[in-house]
Design a protein around this motif. Structure first.
Motif, short mmCIF file in Angstrom:
data_model
loop_
_atom_site.label_atom_id
_atom_site.label_comp_id
_atom_site.label_asym_id
_atom_site.label_seq_id
_atom_site.Cartn_x
_atom_site.Cartn_y
_atom_site.Cartn_z
N ALA A 147 0.85 -1.20 0.00
CA ALA A 147 0.00 0.00 0.00
C ALA A 147 0.88 1.24 0.00
N LEU A 148 0.22 2.38 -0.26
CA LEU A 148 0.88 3.68 -0.23
C LEU A 148 0.38 4.45 0.98
N TRP A 149 1.31 4.95 1.77
CA TRP A 149 0.97 5.67 2.99
C TRP A 149 1.28 7.16 2.78
N ARG A 150 0.23 7.97 2.79
CA ARG A 150 0.42 9.40 2.55
C ARG A 150 0.86 10.08 3.84
N VAL A 151 2.00 10.78 3.75
CA VAL A 151 2.53 11.56 4.87
C VAL A 151 2.72 12.99 4.39
N LEU A 155 4.32 10.32 -0.52
CA LEU A 155 3.79 8.97 -0.37
C LEU A 155 4.92 8.00 -0.07
N ASN A 156 4.71 7.16 0.96
CA ASN A 156 5.66 6.10 1.28
C ASN A 156 5.08 4.76 0.86
N ILE A 157 5.96 3.86 0.46
CA ILE A 157 5.55 2.49 0.16
C ILE A 157 5.69 1.67 1.43
N MET A 177 -1.80 0.87 -6.14
CA MET A 177 -1.95 0.33 -4.79
C MET A 177 -2.91 1.17 -3.97
N PRO A 178 -3.53 0.56 -2.95
CA PRO A 178 -4.40 1.34 -2.05
C PRO A 178 -3.61 2.44 -1.35
N ILE A 179 -4.24 3.57 -1.15
CA ILE A 179 -3.60 4.70 -0.46
C ILE A 179 -4.22 4.82 0.92
N VAL A 189 -2.33 -1.99 8.40
CA VAL A 189 -2.33 -2.21 6.95
C VAL A 189 -3.20 -3.41 6.55
N PRO A 190 -3.13 -4.57 7.24
CA PRO A 190 -3.99 -5.69 6.81
C PRO A 190 -5.48 -5.34 6.79
N GLU A 191 -5.94 -4.61 7.80
CA GLU A 191 -7.35 -4.22 7.84
C GLU A 191 -7.66 -3.26 6.69
N ALA A 192 -6.73 -2.34 6.40
CA ALA A 192 -6.93 -1.40 5.30
C ALA A 192 -7.02 -2.13 3.96
N LEU A 193 -6.20 -3.15 3.78
CA LEU A 193 -6.24 -3.92 2.53
C LEU A 193 -7.57 -4.64 2.39
N SER A 194 -8.06 -5.20 3.48
CA SER A 194 -9.35 -5.89 3.43
C SER A 194 -10.48 -4.92 3.06
#
Length: 290
Positions: A147-151, A155-157, A177-179, A189-194
Motif C-alpha cells: 500500500a501507499l501511505w500518505r505523509v 507517499l511512502n511504500i 496500490m491502495p492509499i 495495513v492488513p485491515e486497510a487492505l481488506s
C-alpha cells in the motif's frame, strides 16, 4: 688377644629403607617420572621467555604463521553474489558492503554482513554464507509493497507489516496500490487492505482510506464523499453501504458523508448546496400549502 671382626648386618640403613618405601608408592614414582621433568622444563621455559626480545620474536612468528594460513587461496573470498534481490536493492547492498574484496574468510564477519543487509528498509530477511570457490553469497528476501501511505512529505511504500520500504516512484503499478493516510495507518495495513478490496464493489471510485484517531477508518471517494466506518467490524458496515448503494444508488446522490459509526442507525450528510436547495424547496412547498 684376637680382634673380633664385626658381623655384616644385611638390613638396609634407615635412609635406604625410607627410599625403598617411597619407591613402592605409585604417586612418588609418577612424580619422579612425570612431575620432575615437567617442573624442570617449565622452569627452563620461564627463564627463556622472560627475555622481552624472545617474547616479541615468538609473537611475530606466530602472527606470520597465522597470516600464511589465513591468506591461502582456499580461504580467500573473491566475489560477492546477491540472490533474490531486485537490481536497485542489489546495488544498495553492494554499496554498503563493509569489506573490500578479496578478503580472508577468517576476517569476514558473516553475522555483521547479514545484520547490515537486514537493516535495509526493503529487506525482510537475509542469510549469508561462503560458497566453494571463494564466493560470498547473500540470499535476500525483499519486502513486498502492499500500500501507499500518505505523509506530509509525500507517499511512502509500506508492506503488510506497515514497514516503510521507500518513497513512491513514478511507476504505474505502484500508483494502483491502495492509499492510506492518518496517524497510525501503517499499523493497521492488513485491515486497510481488506476494506480496500471490499470497496472495489462500489460503483464510485475510491481515493483512499484515512485512519481516524488511530482507532477506525474513513473511506474517501474520488468525488470527495466520505464513508465513516465504526471501530468494530468496519467491513460489515462497508458491505452494508455497498448494498444500499446497489439498491438506492446512494453514492450518486448529492451527499458529503455517510456515517456508519452506528451500524444500526446510518446517517447521511448532504452537501451544503444540496441542503440549501432542499431547504428552499421545503419552504416553497410549505408556502404553497398555506
Amino acid at each position: 688377644m684376637r680382634q673380633v671382626e664385626p658381623k655384616f648386618d644385611p638390613a638396609p640403613s634407615r635412609w635406604s629403607y625410607r627410599y625403598q618405601r617411597l619407591m613402592l608408592t605409585p604417586l612418588f614414582r609418577k612424580t619422579l617420572r612425570i612431575g620432575l621433568p615437567f617442573a624442570l622444563a617449565l622452569g627452563a621455559g620461564i627463564m627463556f621467555f622472560t627475555d622481552p626480545d624472545r617474547q616479541e620474536a615468538l609473537i611475530q612468528k606466530v602472527a606470520d604463521l597465522r597470516e600464511q594460513i589465513e591468506t591461502r587461496p582456499e580461504f580467500m573470498v573473491q566475489l560477492l553474489e546477491v540472490e533474490g534481490a531486485s537490481a536497485p536493492v542489489e546495488e544498495v547492498i553492494r554499496e554498503v558492503f563493509p569489506f573490500k574484496l578479496p578478503i580472508s574468510s577468517f576476517d569476514a564477519d558473516l553475522d555483521a554482513v547479514r545484520v547490515m543487509i537486514e537493516d535495509l528498509p526493503a529487506v525482510a530477511d537475509a542469510s549469508v554464507r561462503i560458497r566453494k570457490g571463494g564466493v560470498l553469497v547473500a540470499k535476500v528476501v525483499e519486502r513486498q509493497p502492499i500500500a501507499l501511505w500518505r505523509v506530509q512529505d509525500g507517499l511512502n511504500i509500506v508492506d503488510v507489516e506497515g514497514v516503510v520500504i521507500g518513497k513512491v516512484l513514478e511507476h504505474p503499478k505502484l500508483m494502483e496500490m491502495p492509499i492510506i493516510a492518518g496517524a497510525g495507518a501503517e499499523k493497521a495495513v492488513p485491515e486497510a487492505l481488506s476494506l480496500s478490496r471490499a470497496a472495489k464493489s462500489l460503483d464510485a471510485e475510491v481515493r483512499g482510506l484515512v485512519r481516524v484517531g488511530e482507532r477506525r477508518w474513513d473511506v474517501v471517494m474520488e468525488s470527495g464523499q466520505r464513508i465513516m466506518l465504526p471501530v468494530d467490524n468496519p467491513q460489515r458496515a462497508l458491505e452494508r453501504v455497498i448494498v444500499l448503494d446497489d439498491i438506492k444508488d446512494m453514492l450518486n446522490r448529492d451527499l458529503s458523508v455517510v456515517d456508519m459509526r452506528i451500524v444500526e442507525r446510518p446517517t447521511i450528510r448532504m452537501n451544503e448546496n444540496a441542503a440549501d436547495d432542499w431547504w428552499q424547496v421545503s419552504q416553497t412547498t410549505a408556502g404553497a400549502v398555506e
